[in-house]
Each structure stands twice: as structure tokens, then as C-alpha cells.
Scaffold this motif. Structure first.
Motif, PDB file in Angstrom:
ATOM      1  N   LEU A  47       0.833  -1.197   0.000  1.00  0.00           N
ATOM      2  CA  LEU A  47       0.000   0.000   0.000  1.00  0.00           C
ATOM      3  C   LEU A  47       0.870   1.250   0.000  1.00  0.00           C
ATOM      4  CD1 LEU A  47      -2.643  -1.015   2.697  1.00  0.00           C
ATOM      5  CD2 LEU A  47      -2.981  -0.953   0.214  1.00  0.00           C
ATOM      6  N   ALA A  48       0.406   2.266  -0.709  1.00  0.00           N
ATOM      7  CA  ALA A  48       1.089   3.551  -0.687  1.00  0.00           C
ATOM      8  C   ALA A  48       1.016   4.131   0.719  1.00  0.00           C
ATOM      9  CB  ALA A  48       0.426   4.502  -1.686  1.00  0.00           C
ATOM     10  N   PRO A  58       3.343  12.237   1.598  1.00  0.00           N
ATOM     11  CA  PRO A  58       2.193  11.375   1.289  1.00  0.00           C
ATOM     12  C   PRO A  58       2.193  10.896  -0.159  1.00  0.00           C
ATOM     13  CG  PRO A  58       1.494  13.286   2.558  1.00  0.00           C
ATOM     14  CD  PRO A  58       2.927  13.521   2.186  1.00  0.00           C
ATOM     15  N   LEU A  59       2.019   9.598  -0.333  1.00  0.00           N
ATOM     16  CA  LEU A  59       1.929   8.974  -1.648  1.00  0.00           C
ATOM     17  C   LEU A  59       0.491   8.514  -1.857  1.00  0.00           C
ATOM     18  CD1 LEU A  59       3.569   7.874  -4.161  1.00  0.00           C
ATOM     19  CD2 LEU A  59       3.679   5.696  -2.919  1.00  0.00           C
ATOM     20  N   LEU A  60      -0.126   9.015  -2.898  1.00  0.00           N
ATOM     21  CA  LEU A  60      -1.484   8.581  -3.213  1.00  0.00           C
ATOM     22  C   LEU A  60      -1.428   7.211  -3.872  1.00  0.00           C
ATOM     23  CD1 LEU A  60      -3.002  11.904  -4.646  1.00  0.00           C
ATOM     24  CD2 LEU A  60      -3.053  11.035  -2.293  1.00  0.00           C
ATOM     25  N   GLY A  61      -2.407   6.381  -3.566  1.00  0.00           N
ATOM     26  CA  GLY A  61      -2.445   5.043  -4.140  1.00  0.00           C
ATOM     27  C   GLY A  61      -3.809   4.418  -3.967  1.00  0.00           C
ATOM     28  N   ARG A  86       1.024   5.972 -10.493  1.00  0.00           N
ATOM     29  CA  ARG A  86      -0.349   5.963  -9.996  1.00  0.00           C
ATOM     30  C   ARG A  86      -0.617   7.164  -9.099  1.00  0.00           C
ATOM     31  NH1 ARG A  86      -5.359   5.503 -11.113  1.00  0.00           N
ATOM     32  NH2 ARG A  86      -6.676   4.471  -9.524  1.00  0.00           N
ATOM     33  N   HIS A  87       0.377   7.543  -8.325  1.00  0.00           N
ATOM     34  CA  HIS A  87       0.284   8.745  -7.498  1.00  0.00           C
ATOM     35  C   HIS A  87      -0.007   9.962  -8.386  1.00  0.00           C
ATOM     36  CE1 HIS A  87       1.483  11.894  -4.598  1.00  0.00           C
ATOM     37  NE2 HIS A  87       2.246  12.371  -5.553  1.00  0.00           N
ATOM     38  N   GLY A  88       0.724  10.061  -9.495  1.00  0.00           N
ATOM     39  CA  GLY A  88       0.513  11.185 -10.410  1.00  0.00           C
ATOM     40  C   GLY A  88      -0.897  11.195 -11.000  1.00  0.00           C
ATOM     41  N   GLU A  89      -1.393  10.015 -11.356  1.00  0.00           N
ATOM     42  CA  GLU A  89      -2.759   9.925 -11.904  1.00  0.00           C
ATOM     43  C   GLU A  89      -3.800  10.365 -10.876  1.00  0.00           C
ATOM     44  OE1 GLU A  89      -3.106   5.867 -12.973  1.00  0.00           O
ATOM     45  OE2 GLU A  89      -1.795   5.996 -14.743  1.00  0.00           O
ATOM     46  N   LEU A  90      -3.667   9.882  -9.671  1.00  0.00           N
ATOM     47  CA  LEU A  90      -4.645  10.217  -8.630  1.00  0.00           C
ATOM     48  C   LEU A  90      -4.542  11.681  -8.229  1.00  0.00           C
ATOM     49  CD1 LEU A  90      -4.299   7.006  -6.417  1.00  0.00           C
ATOM     50  CD2 LEU A  90      -6.239   7.639  -7.892  1.00  0.00           C
TER      51      LEU A  90
END
Length: 431
Positions: A38-39, A95-98, A421-425
Motif C-alpha cells: 500500500l502507498a 504522502p503517496l497517493l495510491g 499511480r500517485h501522479g494519476e490520482l
């Protein structure tokens, strides 16, 4: 309210906080988390590296190595300037979005091991790249295993193995940390009282003089090169020392950035809000004031309530102390590749740690010149408190400068995917 009126509720508070049990149900629920990465959404006290927080971190670990604290000195080394050793990523995070944990797993694992005493008993670090001022740290992590074993101290214990992958803003893996989280029942540890008979340390002026002599001779190697060819199996590392442990040491380690999430040490209105967020984490002290259960690292009365003679350090403090010991020994031109440690004894307030090491192996591998080490921390009671094995890379007279290691392809690929994925979110959130 009188002191007599206060005694009963405080005793009940201690009883409540030490009465949670390890259950088979929780153990089985925790196994559902194995294999899920998990991020990490935590925002640590430090998210981006700077010269100032590199210096504060190093000094919080007791190190004045100019490679980390003196920009003018560091600019003349192979690194081009001060850098943060990758072990700092243990408590630096942006914080890393995931994607979230699957709902069915989240529902089944809610409040797992709530109220159970937890502490880190060591782990394995792998180091790949330095962090420079301006670099941010992101991470993702997941459980990789879980073991249930008997415990001399607390009946039985659960060991959770968690791997955390640390990367910079470019998706480059800078370090991996697989740590062992030990879970025990506070009540059984308290009832057993195994460690309560351990006498506090006491030092004469001659004892302090011996410690001072070790510190006086404990200086970073600096620019002087230590070559692969200079060492043989059986070569002895210089003796060193850390301590005696004081509350000031714990304060300095927190000031360096450690220990802010997920629980958090908070003051004033933030203390109030944090208690509402995680009420079980707060236990009344002898004055009836709710304070963090984590205070067993500086509050001996609370440590005694759960079966220890006095407050003790964080195991990770000794991990970081050992890392700096190794980094200072290899000098500006070497690199600590990996470090595996076992925290085998508590380090109580007043205890001192004598550091010893030796070379146990040498090899050439993929263009690297590697030396394997065995390192120990031994306290004033002549007990081994930390057992460590480490691998260092050194320059070679025939092979040239150190080549930095790299994460395996699968881990590096996963890091790039997580950051993408972080960038997309993030784009969805902002758009």
C-alpha cells in the motif's frame, strides 16, 4: 481532588491499558494483510531533504561527521555536497497517493491487535542511493510474513514482518527496510515482572573517564581511503561507545525527526484532537493526565507498570547509531550496502553500549568490492544487546571507486508504477 482520590482511577487506567489480549482471531485476521503493498499516505515531520534537517538528523544520532554537517567539507568529496544517508528515510515521508486496501480486507482487519504492546526488534536495511537537498521521500509497504512464538517475557508473542520501500521523487529506490514488529501482552509482561530486578547502572568517575576515552578516539575516517585490500578476515574494527542512555538522547532522536506518525506526539489543542482520534493510545499518568503510551521511552513509572524496571530506548535508535558507526569507519569513499540487526536486550536509562566489530568475509561481486562484518553492542552488564551483520562496499586499488548497488528489477518497477499511480490520482484530485 486529593491524591488519595486520584489513586483508584489511575490504577484502573493502568489496568485498562494493560489488559488487552493477543487472540487467535486477531492473528488470523492479520494474516489477511500479507502480500498487500500500500502507498504510504503519512506526512512525516520531514518530507523533503534540506541541509538543515540532514544536520539535525546526524546530530540527533550523536554524529558530527562533516560529510553530513559541513557543506564546505562535503563539496570537496565524491558526493559533491552534503547528503542524507538513506537510513534517514525510516522517518522521512511525503504522502503517496495510491489505491486503497480492498474493502473486504479492510473490514476484516479493522482494529486488529488494538491495545497490544508493540515494539520493533530490529530488521534488515538495504541502501542504494543518497538523498540530496531538495529530494523528497515517498514509500510503499506491506506485510510479508507473520510468526507466533513463545515469549519468555510475555507468554507468547506475534512477530509481524513489514517491508517498506523508499523512493525519491524520480521513482528511484533509495532504500528498503524489512523490520520485525513484536507484539506482546502488557498484562502478562507486567505480571511476570521478569526484568524488574535489573539494577540501575551506576558510574564512577573512572567509568566515565573510560567512556570519554573511547569517544575521544572515535573520529570519522573522512577523506582517508580505506581500500578493500587493506582488510583481511579477522580484522578488528575500532572499539566505540554510545551512551550512557539519558532522556535527553530520546528527546534528541525525536528532534531529529523520529516518531511522529502514525500516532504522533502532540501538544495543546493538537493533544486534545489526537486523543479524540486515537483514545486507546492515551493512558493517564500518576497525576490523572492522559499521556501517550509511547512515554515508556522516557517515563519510568509507566515502563514499570508494564513490567520493565525503567524507561528504555527505541530499538531503531541503536540501528541508526550502528549505521553512523559504520559510515564513519568506511569514510567518505565507502558505502554501507546493507545491515541486518537483532535487538536482543532492552537498553534502559543509564545503560551504556560498547560497540565492537570484526571482518568475517570478503568478496568481489558484480564489480563491487564487498566486505562482510559482524558488529555487536554490549552493555555495562556484559550482555549482548544488539547483534548485527553488515556489508560494506570499499574502493579497490585495482578496481577503482565504489559502485553503488541497485534495487532488483521487480522492486524498481513497482516503485515506478506506484509513483505513476500517485501522479494519476493527484491529477484527478486537482482536476
Amino acid at each position: 481532588m486529593s491524591d488519595a482520590d486520584n489513586k483508584k482511577p489511575i490504577s484502573e487506567e493502568f489496568e485498562r491499558a494493560t489488559n488487552y489480549e493477543l487472540t487467535d482471531h486477531d492473528i488470523e485476521r492479520a494474516r489477511l494483510l500479507i502480500g498487500i503493498d500500500l502507498a504510504c499516505r503519512d506526512k512525516e515531520q520531514i518530507t523533503t531533504i534540506s541541509e538543515d534537517n540532514i544536520r539535525t538528523y546526524a546530530q540527533g544520532c550523536g554524529s558530527d561527521n562533516p560529510l553530513f554537517v559541513d557543506p564546505d567539507y562535503a563539496s570537496k568529496t565524491r558526493w559533491g555536497g552534503v547528503y542524507a544517508p538513506p537510513i534517514i528515510s525510516g522517518f522521512v515521508n511525503k504522502p503517496l497517493l495510491g489505491d486503497p486496501i480492498p474493502k473486504e480486507i479492510k473490514d476484516q482487519t479493522k482494529s486488529v491487535f488494538r491495545g497490544i504492546h508493540a515494539f520493533i526488534s530490529g530488521g534488515e536495511w538495504k541502501f542504494y542511493k543518497p538523498l540530496y537537498p531538495g529530494d523528497s521521500v515517498y514509500s510503499f509497504s506491506g506485510e510479508v510474513d507473520l510468526e507466533v512464538t513463545p515469549s519468555e517475557f510475555a507468554g507468547r508473542k506475534v512477530t509481524r514482518f513489514n517491508r517498506s520501500v523508499k523512493m525519491n521523487q524520480r521513482g528511484e529506490v533509495i532504500a528498503e527496510y524489512t523490520y520485525r514488529l513484536i507484539l506482546t501482552e502488557r498484562k502478562k509482561a507486567r505480571e511476570k515482572g521478569k526484568n524488574l530486578s535489573i539494577e540501575p547502572a551506576s558510574y564512577t568517575d573512572e567509568d566515565i573517564a573510560r567512556i570519554d576515552e573511547l569517544y575521544a578516539n572515535d573520529n570519522p575516517r573522512g577523506r582517508e581511503k580505506l581500500f578493500f585490500e587493506d582488510l583481511e578476515v579477522g580484522s578488528i574494527l575500532p572499539d566505540s561507545v554510545r551512551g550512557p542512555l539519558t532522556v535527553t538522547d530520546v528527546v534528541n532522536f525525536h528532534a531529529a525527526g523520529y516518531g511522529w506518525v502514525p500516532y504522533g506526539l502532540r501538544t495543546g489543542r493538537m493533544w486534545h484532537k489526537n486523543r479524540k482520534r486515537i483514545a486507546p493510545f492515551y493512558v493517564k499518568n500518576e497525576m490523572g493526565v492522559p499521556d501517550v503510551a509511547q512515554r515508556l521511552h522516557w517515563d519510568s513509572s509507566w515502563a514499570q507498570a508494564i513490567g520493565n524496571p525503567r524507561a528504555y530506548d527505541y530499538g531503531v535508535m541503536r540501528e541508526h547509531y550502528l549505521y553512523h558507526y559504520l559510515t564513519e569507519w568506511v569514510g567518505d569513499n565507502g558505502w554501507v550496502v546493507s545491515m541486518y540487526d537483532e535487538i536482543r536486550k532492552f537498553n534502559y536509562m543509564g545503560d551504556v553500549q560498547f560497540v565492537k566489530g570484526e571482518v568475517v568475509g570478503k568478496r568481489e561481486e558484480n564489480g563491487q568490492y564487498l566486505v562482510d562484518l559482524k558488529v555487536q553492542m554490549i552493555n555495562q552488564r556484559d550482555e549482548e544487546t544488539v547483534r548485527c551483520t553488515a556489508t560494506i562496499a570499499l574502493p579497490s586499488k585495482k578496481g577503482g571507486a565504489v559502485l553503488l548497488p541497485q534495487a532488483d528489477e521487480a522492486t524498481q518497477r513497482k516503485a515506478i508504477e506506484m509513483l505513476a499511480r500517485h501522479g494519476e490520482l493527484l491529477a484527478e484530485k486537482q482536476g
